[in-house]
Scaffold this motif. Sequence first.
Motif, mmCIF file in Angstrom:
data_model
loop_
_atom_site.group_PDB
_atom_site.id
_atom_site.type_symbol
_atom_site.label_atom_id
_atom_site.label_comp_id
_atom_site.label_asym_id
_atom_site.label_seq_id
_atom_site.Cartn_x
_atom_site.Cartn_y
_atom_site.Cartn_z
ATOM 1 N N ASP A 5 0.813 -1.212 0.000
ATOM 2 C CA ASP A 5 0.000 0.000 0.000
ATOM 3 C C ASP A 5 0.852 1.270 0.000
ATOM 4 O O ASP A 5 0.303 2.376 -0.040
ATOM 5 C CB ASP A 5 -0.920 0.022 1.223
ATOM 6 N N SER A 217 5.582 -0.568 -8.534
ATOM 7 C CA SER A 217 5.338 0.625 -9.344
ATOM 8 C C SER A 217 6.575 0.971 -10.159
ATOM 9 O O SER A 217 7.679 0.509 -9.885
ATOM 10 C CB SER A 217 4.978 1.821 -8.451
ATOM 11 N N GLU A 472 1.194 4.571 -16.388
ATOM 12 C CA GLU A 472 0.779 4.076 -15.076
ATOM 13 C C GLU A 472 -0.071 5.105 -14.340
ATOM 14 O O GLU A 472 -1.105 4.768 -13.747
ATOM 15 C CB GLU A 472 2.017 3.731 -14.256
ATOM 16 N N GLN A 473 0.346 6.371 -14.385
ATOM 17 C CA GLN A 473 -0.372 7.410 -13.658
ATOM 18 C C GLN A 473 -1.707 7.771 -14.305
ATOM 19 O O GLN A 473 -2.580 8.346 -13.653
ATOM 20 C CB GLN A 473 0.505 8.665 -13.543
ATOM 21 N N THR A 475 -3.743 5.474 -15.591
ATOM 22 C CA THR A 475 -4.601 4.295 -15.505
ATOM 23 C C THR A 475 -4.637 3.787 -14.062
ATOM 24 O O THR A 475 -3.945 4.308 -13.188
ATOM 25 C CB THR A 475 -4.089 3.183 -16.441
ATOM 26 N N GLU A 476 -5.417 2.742 -13.851
ATOM 27 C CA GLU A 476 -5.570 2.229 -12.493
ATOM 28 C C GLU A 476 -5.171 0.759 -12.364
ATOM 29 O O GLU A 476 -5.375 0.163 -11.309
ATOM 30 C CB GLU A 476 -7.034 2.395 -12.042
ATOM 31 N N HIS A 477 -4.611 0.177 -13.406
ATOM 32 C CA HIS A 477 -4.278 -1.246 -13.357
ATOM 33 C C HIS A 477 -3.318 -1.561 -12.213
ATOM 34 O O HIS A 477 -3.430 -2.597 -11.557
ATOM 35 C CB HIS A 477 -3.661 -1.692 -14.684
ATOM 36 N N HIS A 478 -2.379 -0.648 -11.977
ATOM 37 C CA HIS A 478 -1.353 -0.906 -10.961
ATOM 38 C C HIS A 478 -1.909 -0.804 -9.541
ATOM 39 O O HIS A 478 -1.238 -1.209 -8.583
ATOM 40 C CB HIS A 478 -0.196 0.083 -11.121
ATOM 41 N N THR A 479 -3.118 -0.271 -9.393
ATOM 42 C CA THR A 479 -3.696 -0.141 -8.058
ATOM 43 C C THR A 479 -4.422 -1.401 -7.604
ATOM 44 O O THR A 479 -4.774 -1.533 -6.434
ATOM 45 C CB THR A 479 -4.686 1.036 -8.008
ATOM 46 N N LYS A 480 -4.668 -2.316 -8.504
ATOM 47 C CA LYS A 480 -5.389 -3.547 -8.162
ATOM 48 C C LYS A 480 -4.466 -4.504 -7.427
ATOM 49 O O LYS A 480 -3.270 -4.556 -7.693
ATOM 50 C CB LYS A 480 -5.973 -4.192 -9.422
#
Length: 489
Positions: A5, A217, A472-473, A475-480
């Motif tokens: 997180d 990230s 990356e910034q 989109t939200e794929h990396h937050t999953k």
Amino acid sequence: MALFDHSIKQLEEMLHKKEISAEDLVNTSFDRISEVDDQVQAFLTLDEEHARSQAKQLDDAPDASARLFGIPNGIKDNIVTKNLRTTSASQFLKDFDNPLYNAAVIEKLQADKSVTAGKLNMDEFAMGSTTENSSFQVTRNPWNTDYVSGGSSGGSAAAVAAGEIVFSLGSDTGGSVRQPASFCGVVGMKPTYGRVSRFGLIAFASSLDQIGPVTRSVEDNARVLEVIAGQDKMDSTSAAAEVPAYTDALDGNMEGMKIAVPKEYLGEGVAQEVKDAVMNALKVYESLGAEWEEVSLPHSEYAVAAYQMISSGEAFASMGRFDGVRFGKRSDKADNMDDMFTYSRAEGFGDEVKRRIMLGTFALSSGNYEVYYKKAQKVRTLVKQDFDNILRDYDVVIGPTAPAPAFKAGESTDDPMALYMNDMLTVPVNLAGLPGLSLPCGFSGQGLPIGLQIIGKPFAESTVYRTAHAYEQATEHHTKRPQLGGAQS
């Protein structure tokens, strides 16, 4: 506190403000390992006692200049660690408990105060694409443990994806950092050949191998590469090129960026959902001000065959040192020297290692060298020239990392050629010695990650990172985050 997180930068700020301690971070890492690693099986060896002790010492002597101060890491088990078992996931080295020195990258991590939690599973001697070739255990994909984590750095990618550690190191010979990063939904970088020292990396194919970081990230990845990159007097192939501050390049500016998209990378053999994810990513780049055009890398169709000849030939040479004489497996069946060599290697090596040694023996043998190995080297030159021609007019090359998302464990065990073709989009980068990065760009119908590959000019990792970070910034794929068992959150 879940490790994944927070970015490394955020964790460093919290450490300097004394909101957390290095001991807290390390304890959290081992708590998570204890919680999930029986399902993921990413770690082969833990260094718990030493890591906890090291964390306490760091808290007693804070160092604000260290970029990875107190950050828990995991190391692929073909990177030598002093006094910490290093097996390369092989029975040949299963008792190699006390190496006498550290790899160059380990020295750099220690100098920057990072804490190693342990050694990570892999395909034996880095030969494989699923981590099913480990002689100890099969590492599972945290997004769905019925599926493979990729390979050969499967443990490195799975441990980061599962939140067991903040970052890991892997090695990439034909996609072995990028492909598992794609399968596990994390960021994996294969730097330019020579950017990171290979001293202390147990060789598979020396002209192709390169150590690279795996992270949550792009920013974290850039931060780790800043630490481990640079020339090393112990590695004559390491380059004297200056190491820039990669994190300074993460400005999100894509205006005027020219992207090349090889038609071969979206052709036959690539799953439709992977093609769709890449095309959606290109639309994002368009919205950010970049331009893209379709190009051709005409010799890429020969890359896998050339790679197999070259890597197997070099593997044949690399594996010659494992003979049972000075270290490693020594058979107790032998009663003479010839038998000792034969039995020790037969008992110590797994099927995939033997297969590649045999192919390398064939490729380098009298009468075959000119026909196979030398011709493969000529193809390698053509592959590199294709990239050189394209990168004269474009900033980066973009396509999928792998032709399909992760597949179920056991599906391709009996079909080596199918596994070799799984690397068809990554091996050209190693043949050309270029930097390549994989980051998440979507999910399959089964909820498995899909990776986007960004390839740059030699020593242009900053451009690759800038391109990846901008996407990356946006989109939200990396937050999953994966939930072990398959559901995504």
